[in-house]
Design an enzyme around this catalytic site. Sequence first.
Site, PDB file in Angstrom:
ATOM      1  N   THR A  97       0.870  -1.174   0.000  1.00  0.00           N
ATOM      2  CA  THR A  97       0.000   0.000   0.000  1.00  0.00           C
ATOM      3  C   THR A  97       0.905   1.221   0.000  1.00  0.00           C
ATOM      4  O   THR A  97       1.637   1.474   0.948  1.00  0.00           O
ATOM      5  CB  THR A  97      -0.919   0.019   1.231  1.00  0.00           C
ATOM      6  N   LYS A 172      -7.339   1.392  -2.637  1.00  0.00           N
ATOM      7  CA  LYS A 172      -6.919   0.941  -1.306  1.00  0.00           C
ATOM      8  C   LYS A 172      -7.095   2.054  -0.282  1.00  0.00           C
ATOM      9  O   LYS A 172      -7.431   1.794   0.886  1.00  0.00           O
ATOM     10  CB  LYS A 172      -5.467   0.468  -1.341  1.00  0.00           C
ATOM     11  N   LYS A 240       0.578   4.629   8.441  1.00  0.00           N
ATOM     12  CA  LYS A 240       1.224   5.066   7.196  1.00  0.00           C
ATOM     13  C   LYS A 240       0.190   5.239   6.093  1.00  0.00           C
ATOM     14  O   LYS A 240       0.173   6.243   5.373  1.00  0.00           O
ATOM     15  CB  LYS A 240       2.297   4.044   6.804  1.00  0.00           C
TER      16      LYS A 240
END
Length: 287
Positions: A97, A172, A240
Site C-alpha cells: 500500500t 486501497k 502510514k
Amino acid sequence: MTYKIGFIGTGVMGASIVRHLLTAGHAVTVFTRTKAKAEPLLEAGAGWAPAVQDAVRGADIVFTMVGYPSDVEEVYFGQDGILATGSAGQVLVDMTTSSPALAKRIETAAEEKGMKSLDAPVSGGDVGARNGTLSIMCGGEEAVFEQVKPVFDVFGSRVMLQGPAGAGQHTKMSNQLAIATNIIGVCEALAYAQKAGLDAEKVLESIATGAAGSWSLSNLGPRMLAGNFEPGFYTKHFLKDLHIALEEAKAMELPLPGLELAISLYEDLSNQGFSDKGTQVLFKYYE
C-alpha cells in the site's frame, strides 16, 4: 500455466501468499531482509535470493510487498533494485500500500525498459492471506492485468482492475478510510457494552450479523475482547496508509474529519509504544 516468480517481502501477509503460489505449482524465489523469517517458506519449496536482484533475474513476474513507500522506492529505483537489474518482458506487481504517484512513476520507468507493471494492493488481513480470499485492487493496463489475473486468483477471491496506474492505490485508500472509522465504531460499541454491564461477547454475537455487521466487527471484535492485540496488520503500517490518504484528500480539497480522528487516536497509541501491535489495539484507548 505456471510462472517463475520473484517475491520480495515475506511478512505476515506475503508469507501466506507465497505458500499459495507454491501450492499452485509456481516456482517462487523469495527475498526478505531477514533470511530466518523466510526459512519456513524455503522448507516448503521456495528458492532463496540473497539480494533483490537475485529474486528478479530470470523471473516472469516480480511481486513486491514491503512496508513503506520509501521501501518501494529503494526496491524499485535503488542502484541494485528491480528496474536496474530486471529485463524486458518482465511484469512487476507492487502489492505494497503506497502512493498513487509512486505507482505511476514505476509504470513509466518500467515501460522505458520494456517491462510492464501493476499496482495491486490487497485487503483482507492475515486471515484473508491465509485463506486465499484477499481482495486485490489493481491499477495498470488491462492486457497486463488479464495476464496476471490467473496468478492473483490463486490467493484472491475478488480481483478487480480499477483503472490506469495508481487506481489500485486510490482504491486501497478508500478501503482504509472505510476501515478506519469502522474500527472506531467497533471499539466504541464493545466499550459501551462492557460499561453497561453486558456480556460483550454475547452482544458481539447479536450485532455482528445485523445491520452493524462488518469484517472488523466479526474478525477484530473477538480479538479485542480476548485482549489479543498481536498483528494481523500492523498499526504502524495502517497509520502510514492513513497519512497517505490524508495527503491525497488534501490535494483534492476533500475534508475527511473521520480520517483525521482515526489518525489522532492511532498516533496517540503509537506514542505509547503500540505501533507494532495490530489495528485492533485501538480498543486500549477505550479500556
